[in-house]
Write a protein that holds these residues in place. Structure first.
Motif, PDB file in Angstrom:
ATOM      1  N   ALA B 234     -35.259 -31.307   4.313  1.00  9.92           N
ATOM      2  CA  ALA B 234     -33.843 -30.998   4.533  1.00  9.92           C
ATOM      3  C   ALA B 234     -32.996 -31.260   3.290  1.00  9.92           C
ATOM      4  CB  ALA B 234     -33.307 -31.846   5.686  1.00  9.92           C
ATOM      5  N   GLU B 235     -33.361 -32.260   2.474  1.00  8.94           N
ATOM      6  CA  GLU B 235     -32.461 -32.735   1.416  1.00  8.94           C
ATOM      7  C   GLU B 235     -32.075 -31.682   0.384  1.00  8.94           C
ATOM      8  OE1 GLU B 235     -34.346 -35.953  -0.770  1.00  8.94           O
ATOM      9  OE2 GLU B 235     -36.291 -35.011  -0.583  1.00  8.94           O
ATOM     10  N   GLY B 236     -32.887 -30.616   0.218  1.00 11.27           N
ATOM     11  CA  GLY B 236     -32.565 -29.580  -0.764  1.00 11.27           C
ATOM     12  C   GLY B 236     -31.644 -28.489  -0.238  1.00 11.27           C
ATOM     13  N   LEU B 237     -31.320 -28.526   1.054  1.00 10.35           N
ATOM     14  CA  LEU B 237     -30.630 -27.392   1.701  1.00 10.35           C
ATOM     15  C   LEU B 237     -29.112 -27.562   1.744  1.00 10.35           C
ATOM     16  CD1 LEU B 237     -31.057 -24.692   3.202  1.00 10.35           C
ATOM     17  CD2 LEU B 237     -31.329 -25.990   5.313  1.00 10.35           C
ATOM     18  N   TYR B 238     -28.404 -26.522   1.271  1.00 11.99           N
ATOM     19  CA  TYR B 238     -26.946 -26.508   1.242  1.00 11.99           C
ATOM     20  C   TYR B 238     -26.421 -25.242   1.919  1.00 11.99           C
ATOM     21  CZ  TYR B 238     -27.251 -30.112  -2.378  1.00 11.99           C
ATOM     22  OH  TYR B 238     -27.522 -31.266  -3.061  1.00 11.99           O
ATOM     23  N   LEU B 239     -25.555 -25.410   2.915  1.00 13.17           N
ATOM     24  CA  LEU B 239     -24.799 -24.287   3.447  1.00 13.17           C
ATOM     25  C   LEU B 239     -23.764 -23.973   2.369  1.00 13.17           C
ATOM     26  CD1 LEU B 239     -24.260 -22.457   5.890  1.00 13.17           C
ATOM     27  CD2 LEU B 239     -22.980 -24.330   6.937  1.00 13.17           C
ATOM     28  N   GLU B 240     -23.783 -22.746   1.846  1.00 12.53           N
ATOM     29  CA  GLU B 240     -22.950 -22.473   0.666  1.00 12.53           C
ATOM     30  C   GLU B 240     -21.735 -21.609   0.952  1.00 12.53           C
ATOM     31  OE1 GLU B 240     -24.084 -22.181  -3.628  1.00 12.53           O
ATOM     32  OE2 GLU B 240     -24.318 -20.086  -3.063  1.00 12.53           O
ATOM     33  N   HIS B 241     -21.879 -20.647   1.846  1.00 11.23           N
ATOM     34  CA  HIS B 241     -20.755 -19.749   2.098  1.00 11.23           C
ATOM     35  C   HIS B 241     -20.851 -19.191   3.513  1.00 11.23           C
ATOM     36  CE1 HIS B 241     -17.429 -17.199   1.138  1.00 11.23           C
ATOM     37  NE2 HIS B 241     -18.131 -16.089   1.353  1.00 11.23           N
ATOM     38  N   ILE B 242     -19.674 -19.019   4.117  1.00 10.43           N
ATOM     39  CA  ILE B 242     -19.611 -18.495   5.487  1.00 10.43           C
ATOM     40  C   ILE B 242     -18.804 -17.190   5.452  1.00 10.43           C
ATOM     41  CG2 ILE B 242     -18.770 -18.969   7.835  1.00 10.43           C
ATOM     42  CD1 ILE B 242     -20.746 -21.078   7.125  1.00 10.43           C
ATOM     43  N   TYR B 243     -19.337 -16.158   6.050  1.00 14.53           N
ATOM     44  CA  TYR B 243     -18.616 -14.885   6.163  1.00 14.53           C
ATOM     45  C   TYR B 243     -17.968 -14.818   7.541  1.00 14.53           C
ATOM     46  CZ  TYR B 243     -20.891 -13.438   1.863  1.00 14.53           C
ATOM     47  OH  TYR B 243     -21.305 -13.359   0.567  1.00 14.53           O
ATOM     48  N   LEU B 244     -16.652 -14.793   7.578  1.00 18.21           N
ATOM     49  CA  LEU B 244     -15.940 -14.828   8.855  1.00 18.21           C
ATOM     50  C   LEU B 244     -15.416 -13.459   9.272  1.00 18.21           C
ATOM     51  CD1 LEU B 244     -14.065 -18.257   8.569  1.00 18.21           C
ATOM     52  CD2 LEU B 244     -16.077 -17.713   9.949  1.00 18.21           C
ATOM     53  N   SER B 245     -15.700 -12.414   8.472  1.00 23.41           N
ATOM     54  CA  SER B 245     -15.312 -11.046   8.880  1.00 23.41           C
ATOM     55  C   SER B 245     -16.312 -10.054   8.313  1.00 23.41           C
ATOM     56  CB  SER B 245     -13.915 -10.713   8.355  1.00 23.41           C
ATOM     57  OG  SER B 245     -13.958 -10.563   6.957  1.00 23.41           O
ATOM     58  N   PRO B 246     -16.559  -8.951   9.047  1.00 18.05           N
ATOM     59  CA  PRO B 246     -17.459  -7.914   8.531  1.00 18.05           C
ATOM     60  C   PRO B 246     -16.989  -7.419   7.158  1.00 18.05           C
ATOM     61  CG  PRO B 246     -16.971  -7.510  10.846  1.00 18.05           C
ATOM     62  CD  PRO B 246     -16.083  -8.637  10.406  1.00 18.05           C
ATOM     63  N   GLN B 247     -15.668  -7.359   6.956  1.00 19.24           N
ATOM     64  CA  GLN B 247     -15.148  -6.854   5.688  1.00 19.24           C
ATOM     65  C   GLN B 247     -15.609  -7.717   4.505  1.00 19.24           C
ATOM     66  OE1 GLN B 247     -13.639  -3.793   5.512  1.00 19.24           O
ATOM     67  NE2 GLN B 247     -14.173  -4.200   3.363  1.00 19.24           N
ATOM     68  N   SER B 248     -15.553  -9.044   4.680  1.00 19.50           N
ATOM     69  CA  SER B 248     -15.933  -9.933   3.575  1.00 19.50           C
ATOM     70  C   SER B 248     -17.410  -9.756   3.231  1.00 19.50           C
ATOM     71  CB  SER B 248     -15.637 -11.392   3.940  1.00 19.50           C
ATOM     72  OG  SER B 248     -16.415 -11.777   5.067  1.00 19.50           O
ATOM     73  N   LEU B 249     -18.216  -9.501   4.241  1.00 19.67           N
ATOM     74  CA  LEU B 249     -19.646  -9.286   4.025  1.00 19.67           C
ATOM     75  C   LEU B 249     -19.879  -7.946   3.308  1.00 19.67           C
ATOM     76  CD1 LEU B 249     -22.233 -10.881   4.803  1.00 19.67           C
ATOM     77  CD2 LEU B 249     -22.268  -9.637   6.944  1.00 19.67           C
ATOM     78  N   MET B 250     -19.110  -6.914   3.743  1.00 22.77           N
ATOM     79  CA  MET B 250     -19.241  -5.587   3.118  1.00 22.77           C
ATOM     80  C   MET B 250     -18.733  -5.617   1.676  1.00 22.77           C
ATOM     81  SD  MET B 250     -18.630  -2.832   6.187  1.00 22.77           S
ATOM     82  CE  MET B 250     -17.139  -3.512   6.894  1.00 22.77           C
ATOM     83  N   ASN B 251     -17.721  -6.427   1.411  1.00 25.60           N
ATOM     84  CA  ASN B 251     -17.232  -6.562   0.034  1.00 25.60           C
ATOM     85  C   ASN B 251     -18.339  -7.056  -0.898  1.00 25.60           C
ATOM     86  OD1 ASN B 251     -14.687  -5.777   0.820  1.00 25.60           O
ATOM     87  ND2 ASN B 251     -13.829  -7.855   0.839  1.00 25.60           N
ATOM     88  N   ASP B 252     -19.170  -7.955  -0.401  1.00 23.93           N
ATOM     89  CA  ASP B 252     -20.222  -8.524  -1.244  1.00 23.93           C
ATOM     90  C   ASP B 252     -21.506  -7.693  -1.250  1.00 23.93           C
ATOM     91  OD1 ASP B 252     -18.516 -10.564  -1.847  1.00 23.93           O
ATOM     92  OD2 ASP B 252     -19.731 -12.180  -1.002  1.00 23.93           O
ATOM     93  N   PHE B 253     -21.804  -7.010  -0.140  1.00 22.42           N
ATOM     94  CA  PHE B 253     -23.122  -6.365  -0.045  1.00 22.42           C
ATOM     95  C   PHE B 253     -23.076  -4.871   0.253  1.00 22.42           C
ATOM     96  CE2 PHE B 253     -23.681 -10.888   0.917  1.00 22.42           C
ATOM     97  CZ  PHE B 253     -24.547 -11.228  -0.110  1.00 22.42           C
ATOM     98  N   GLY B 254     -21.892  -4.278   0.210  1.00 17.46           N
ATOM     99  CA  GLY B 254     -21.807  -2.816   0.368  1.00 17.46           C
ATOM    100  C   GLY B 254     -21.432  -2.408   1.774  1.00 17.46           C
ATOM    101  N   GLU B 255     -20.811  -1.233   1.861  1.00 13.08           N
ATOM    102  CA  GLU B 255     -20.260  -0.732   3.122  1.00 13.08           C
ATOM    103  C   GLU B 255     -21.350  -0.364   4.128  1.00 13.08           C
ATOM    104  OE1 GLU B 255     -17.005  -0.407   4.052  1.00 13.08           O
ATOM    105  OE2 GLU B 255     -16.344  -1.344   2.176  1.00 13.08           O
ATOM    106  N   ASN B 256     -22.555  -0.106   3.633  1.00 12.58           N
ATOM    107  CA  ASN B 256     -23.589   0.439   4.525  1.00 12.58           C
ATOM    108  C   ASN B 256     -24.496  -0.608   5.161  1.00 12.58           C
ATOM    109  OD1 ASN B 256     -22.746   3.095   4.046  1.00 12.58           O
ATOM    110  ND2 ASN B 256     -23.865   3.102   2.091  1.00 12.58           N
ATOM    111  N   ILE B 257     -24.185  -1.876   4.957  1.00 16.59           N
ATOM    112  CA  ILE B 257     -25.067  -2.901   5.520  1.00 16.59           C
ATOM    113  C   ILE B 257     -24.936  -2.953   7.041  1.00 16.59           C
ATOM    114  CG2 ILE B 257     -25.142  -4.399   3.496  1.00 16.59           C
ATOM    115  CD1 ILE B 257     -22.979  -6.113   4.995  1.00 16.59           C
TER     116      ILE B 257
END
Lengths: 268, 268
Positions: B234-257
């Motif tokens: 467990a000690e190496g694991l970090y929660l780094e970022h949370i996507y709270l809207s589909p738009q924020s996810l599409m901004n990072d990974f493209g509209e077609n995901i």
């Protein structure tokens, strides 16, 4: 019997300090538990320095006597196998039986780590001390230098310090700017109780404009701890280097330095 | 009543995890204790993710409902004043009462930190996992990429996982070389129990030559955890970022995901 000298590192956050206590996790306890299992008897270890609760060590030494016929590499391997992850044996050597970690230690280097930021960083928790304020580094650098030399440090240690002489020699005392703050690096013949943490708290005070660098000689002269009432937290403090011979100290700081020897036939 | 959304970071080493337990120190407990004192009643907090014992978070969110008339800045200040040093409130915002941390979370990024060295470093204890062996990074990079996309991850999660569907979409899955090791960075629609730690253990196995990158599609197909039996600590694991809207996810990974929505009227 052989005398075994052990060079270790530890992260102090989860230790109640070096010295064994009735209750609680200490560095000494971790080693004496392992040595007892190996020797089927209690084996006492003798450190160069007893660090306080939460204080770390990049380098610390202890010695013990053993009747076991084990090579230096095997000692290192056996101890590291049994130790928890926050303490590590860097190396093991055999020394003459006249050698004693405490009495042969002629100098120590401490490093104190501070980070500065608008916000506390939970990932520095336990590892660096936090300062919010802007600091005047030029003044801190100036003040740090004024502690170099042989002084009575009564005004810069815990009032609980019970030693005959509070005279110590500092060979280096300097501020090292880092990316997000600074380190205070200090090498001395020895340190009084809380001395490094009081020096750091004073230097931060200088950085904030609460003290003038010019006040250092007078504060040393006055020997009044109430004039320097703060103590920086333990979490930023690291034992960094141990000088086990006058020669090693002279190699780093010149042939003409004053060497304090604890060694005496009486207290061996 | 207002719904308060809180963005926090924590170092997980000294927590038994996020979720409150009968005994022991948890992140949820720290916050609910403070909120109870402020509200004179029990206030339940709802996180996007319940991290396990020893797992860290650079970014984690929770929400709660409050009748208190306090500004966002005041909320942040009040909580940080009362919190211990290993957890920190990065920001506070007010959200619509239809918003729910768990159901509005459409993606998460985890980072897993590994250091490589001939010797264990006590100062990385609790913060990074340790690998002694040399690793073939080219093969690990290749294998990591093969997890991107929508797959059934039954073969790469704890056998105790109790969810209806083990199909998840990974938007990124990559090895980032660091000075003394590597990070594994993975963003997905959601993660099964122990999934990131099983993926990391598998990728280390690839680096050591125990698995071929080419075996990834078959291992996903076979859905047999016994083929990938290890779990990184467990000690190496970090929660780094949370996507709270589909738009924020599409901004990072493209509209077609492909977006997975947990949101439904039934489970609110």
């Amino acid at each position: 019997m052989v005398r075994v000298l052990v060079n270790i590192s530890y992260q102090g956050s989860q230790f109640l300090g070096f010295q064994i206590q009735d209750n609680g996790r200490t560095v000494q306890q971790q080693f004496e538990k392992i040595l007892k299992r190996m020797h089927k008897r209690h084996v006492r270890i003798h450190p160069t320095s007893r660090t306080d609760r939460g204080v770390h060590a990049f380098e610390q030494y202890f010695h013990f006597d053993s009747e076991l016929n084990i090579s230096a590499d095997q000692w290192q391997y056996a101890m590291n196998r049994a130790l928890p992850d926050d303490v590590y044996v860097n190396s093991v050597a055999f020394v003459d039986e006249s050698f004693h970690c405490r009495y042969d230690c002629v100098g120590k280097t401490y490093r104190y780590k501070i980070y500065q930021s608008a916000h506390k960083d939970p990932f520095e928790c336990g590892l660096k001390a936090y300062v919010y304020d802007n600091l005047d580094f030029d003044k801190m650098i100036q003040a740090a230098q004024l502690f170099i030399g042989t002084h009575d440090f009564t005004g810069f240690c815990s009032q609980k310090t019970e030693v005959e002489s509070k005279v110590r020699t500092l060979y280096e005392s300097r501020i090292e700017k880092t990316t997000y703050g600074f380190d205070y690096v200090v090498t001395g013949s020895g340190f009084l109780y809380n001395m490094v943490r009081v020096l750091v708290a004073f230097l931060i005070g200088v950085g904030k404009g609460k003290y003038n660098p010019e006040s250092v000689p007078q504060l040393l002269e006055e020997k009044n701890r109430n004039k320097v009432p703060f103590t920086a937290p333990a979490e930023g403090l690291y034992l960094e280097h141990i000088y086990l011979s006058p020669q090693s100290l002279m190699n780093d700081f010149g042939e003409n330095i004053k060497i304090h020897r604890k060694k005496s036939t009486q207290n061996r």
